[in-house]
Design a protein around this motif. Structure first.
Motif, short mmCIF file in Angstrom:
data_model
loop_
_atom_site.label_atom_id
_atom_site.label_comp_id
_atom_site.label_asym_id
_atom_site.label_seq_id
_atom_site.Cartn_x
_atom_site.Cartn_y
_atom_site.Cartn_z
N ILE A 52 7.73 25.04 65.20
CA ILE A 52 7.37 25.33 66.60
C ILE A 52 8.64 25.61 67.40
O ILE A 52 9.44 24.70 67.67
CB ILE A 52 6.58 24.15 67.22
CG1 ILE A 52 5.26 23.96 66.46
CG2 ILE A 52 6.31 24.41 68.70
CD1 ILE A 52 4.44 22.79 66.96
N THR A 53 8.82 26.88 67.73
CA THR A 53 9.95 27.33 68.55
C THR A 53 9.43 28.25 69.63
O THR A 53 8.25 28.63 69.64
CB THR A 53 10.97 28.10 67.70
OG1 THR A 53 10.34 29.30 67.20
CG2 THR A 53 11.48 27.27 66.53
N THR A 54 10.29 28.62 70.53
CA THR A 54 9.90 29.55 71.61
C THR A 54 9.37 30.85 71.03
O THR A 54 8.35 31.39 71.48
CB THR A 54 11.10 29.84 72.53
OG1 THR A 54 11.56 28.61 73.10
CG2 THR A 54 10.71 30.81 73.64
N VAL A 59 5.93 30.35 69.06
CA VAL A 59 4.82 30.11 69.99
C VAL A 59 4.45 31.39 70.73
O VAL A 59 3.27 31.69 70.94
CB VAL A 59 5.19 28.99 71.00
CG1 VAL A 59 4.12 28.87 72.09
CG2 VAL A 59 5.35 27.66 70.27
N ASP A 108 4.13 21.00 63.47
CA ASP A 108 5.53 21.37 63.27
C ASP A 108 5.98 20.91 61.88
O ASP A 108 5.62 19.81 61.43
CB ASP A 108 6.39 20.70 64.34
CG ASP A 108 7.83 21.16 64.27
OD1 ASP A 108 8.08 22.35 64.51
OD2 ASP A 108 8.70 20.32 63.98
N TYR A 167 0.35 21.62 73.80
CA TYR A 167 1.21 20.83 72.92
C TYR A 167 0.68 19.38 72.88
O TYR A 167 0.12 18.89 73.86
CB TYR A 167 2.64 20.79 73.47
CG TYR A 167 3.35 22.11 73.45
CD1 TYR A 167 3.81 22.66 72.24
CD2 TYR A 167 3.61 22.81 74.63
CE1 TYR A 167 4.49 23.87 72.23
CE2 TYR A 167 4.28 24.02 74.63
CZ TYR A 167 4.72 24.55 73.42
OH TYR A 167 5.39 25.74 73.42
N VAL A 196 0.91 25.32 76.89
CA VAL A 196 1.86 26.36 76.47
C VAL A 196 2.01 27.33 77.65
O VAL A 196 1.02 27.77 78.23
CB VAL A 196 1.33 27.13 75.23
CG1 VAL A 196 2.21 28.34 74.94
CG2 VAL A 196 1.27 26.20 74.02
N LYS A 203 7.91 24.31 77.98
CA LYS A 203 8.65 25.07 76.97
C LYS A 203 8.59 24.34 75.63
O LYS A 203 8.42 23.12 75.58
CB LYS A 203 10.10 25.26 77.41
CG LYS A 203 10.26 26.09 78.68
CD LYS A 203 11.72 26.21 79.06
CE LYS A 203 11.88 27.02 80.34
NZ LYS A 203 13.30 27.12 80.76
N ALA A 204 8.77 25.09 74.55
CA ALA A 204 8.66 24.51 73.22
C ALA A 204 9.68 23.39 73.00
O ALA A 204 9.34 22.33 72.45
CB ALA A 204 8.86 25.60 72.16
N ARG A 249 8.88 19.46 72.34
CA ARG A 249 9.40 18.78 71.15
C ARG A 249 10.08 17.46 71.54
O ARG A 249 9.88 16.42 70.89
CB ARG A 249 10.39 19.69 70.42
CG ARG A 249 11.05 19.05 69.18
CD ARG A 249 12.06 20.00 68.56
NE ARG A 249 11.37 21.18 68.04
CZ ARG A 249 10.80 21.27 66.86
NH1 ARG A 249 10.82 20.21 66.04
NH2 ARG A 249 10.21 22.38 66.45
#
Length: 414
Positions: free
Chosen positions: A6-8, A11, A28, A46, A66, A70-71, A75
């Motif tokens: 799971i990253t910007t 996503v 993730d 998320y 989302v 932000k990712a 996290r």
């Protein structure tokens, strides 16, 4: 169920993909328990999933939508939630308890102090605190934030409107923003906003320009106020017997004249420090106005007014605390302005209308709107368009004058 990193970027790609025909979960591949799910509407959320240290079934804690979160922020929030669960702390229960106890006043106050005060101008935070104290707190403040309904808000707005139509709208917008922020940060349930969709009062744009005769009357009243003095019943002061003449502070009249001569905003003049005045170049260099860093150009008449002021402290317009350790700028010009208008026989003019008068005078003298926008410090050219109708009138006068001269030339000067 799928496993991804799971990253910007991942996503964003997921968001652009086809909407699933059922709610789909993505976990993730690095942080166990961290994931997001997409519903059949395409909405992504998320979450953090963990098992309490005391045992029992797994719990899932929503972290945020989302696009809102932000990712990398999601996290980090998941990491904290999972770590706390391992220590025996139930963040889901803590969050639920906090939501259950938080009042509307506390929610709005949190929004102002934790977000507005950190990301907006001090004047904006000050305005919001005033709206909270005057409008929100008396009518809605003690209600639990999670219990507030749209009907409650609509009724409160109706009561606020009896006192001030525009401020009532501002208070509801503040409330809506506070709930939006609170929803994103777990202070109320996700998506809850009882202030959303409230029918607000209609606001008509108000433009009041001083006529030449009114400007003369105000000028004469200011001369009288700072020399002979004005009667106490004119609103000059609260601390003198009625009928007695009171000489007005030269700093008050200077501030009003500078507002008229420069088109500056009230706080730009009252908050002005001597260190920001450059008389050699004829400008005021404001480090932080409503639209950011700004230069105010001074006509010769304004330069002469400033040269005539005595320096009593850090601020050019000296207030009651001038020169003291805890010096503050003058708060307003309400009383002196009311007294001057009363003496001049001018009605329905606010201090801010002096700025409109400055702009309308410039447009009337056939100065282009871009020039007026520069002088007023408008960040957005569209803001200056409110004076476009005056520019049309000036253009009509100009074309009449030019056409008249050409017609006379063609007719041999007749």
């Amino acid at each position: 169920m799928a496993t991804i990193k799971i990253t910007t970027e991942s996503v964003a790609a997921l968001t652009k993909s086809a909407v699933p025909n059922k709610t789909t979960f993505y976990f993730d591949n690095e942080l166990a328990g961290f994931g997001l799910y997409r519903t059949t509407t395409g909405t992504g959320t998320y979450f953090a999933e963990f098992r309490p240290v005391a045992g029992g079934s797994k719990k899932r804690l929503k972290l945020g939508r989302v696009g809102t979160l932000k990712a990398n922020e999601a996290r980090e929030a998941a990491r904290r939630a999972i770590a706390n669960a391992a220590l025996g702390k139930d963040l889901a229960q803590n969050r639920s308890d906090e939501r259950a106890s938080l009042t509307v006043e506390e929610l709005v106050s949190k929004y102002i102090e934790e977000y507005v005060a950190e990301h907006k101008k001090a004047s904006t935070a000050g305005l919001y605190r005033m709206l909270l104290k005057k409008h929100v707190k008396p009518r809605l403040g003690s209600i639990k934030a999670t219990s507030l309904t749209r009907v409650d808000v609509q009724r409160a707005h109706a009561l606020m409107t009896r006192e001030a139509r525009v401020s009532a709208n501002r208070a509801i917008k503040l409330l809506s923003a506070a709930y939006g922020w609170g929803s994103r940060h777990g202070h109320v349930q996700e998506g809850m906003n009882p202030a959303s969709g409230i029918k607000l009062n209609e606001e008509e744009g108000r433009e009041r320009f001083l006529t030449t005769a009114e400007m003369l009357a105000i000028g004469n009243a200011m001369i009288e106020a700072e020399t002979i003095g004005l009667p106490v019943d004119a609103g000059t002061t609260k601390h003198a017997p009625k009928g007695q003449l009171v000489v007005m502070s030269p700093y008050a009249t200077a501030a009003i004249r500078l507002l008229m001569l420069t088109g500056a905003r009230l706080r730009e003049i009252l908050n002005l420090r001597w260190s920001e005045v450059d008389l050699e170049r004829g400008v005021l260099r404001l480090p932080d106005s409503k639209t950011g860093k700004k230069t105010v150009f001074l006509p010769t008449a304004a330069v002469d007014i400033i040269k005539g002021l005595t320096k009593l402290g850090s601020y050019m317009i000296a207030g009651e605390s001038a020169g003291t350790k805890h010096e503050k700028p003058r708060s307003d010009l309400k009383r002196p302005w009311a007294a001057i208008c009363k003496r001049a026989g001018v009605n329905g003019v606010r201090i801010h209308d002096l700025r409109h008068t400055f702009a309308s005078t410039g447009v009337g003298d056939q100065m282009g709107l871009p020039v007026i926008g520069t002088l007023l410090g408008h960040a957005d050219p569209s803001t200056t368009q409110r004076y476009a109708h005056l520019a049309d009138e000036a253009a009509r006068r100009a074309v009449e004058a030019i056409g008249g001269k050409i017609a006379a030339a063609m007719n041999g000067g007749k």
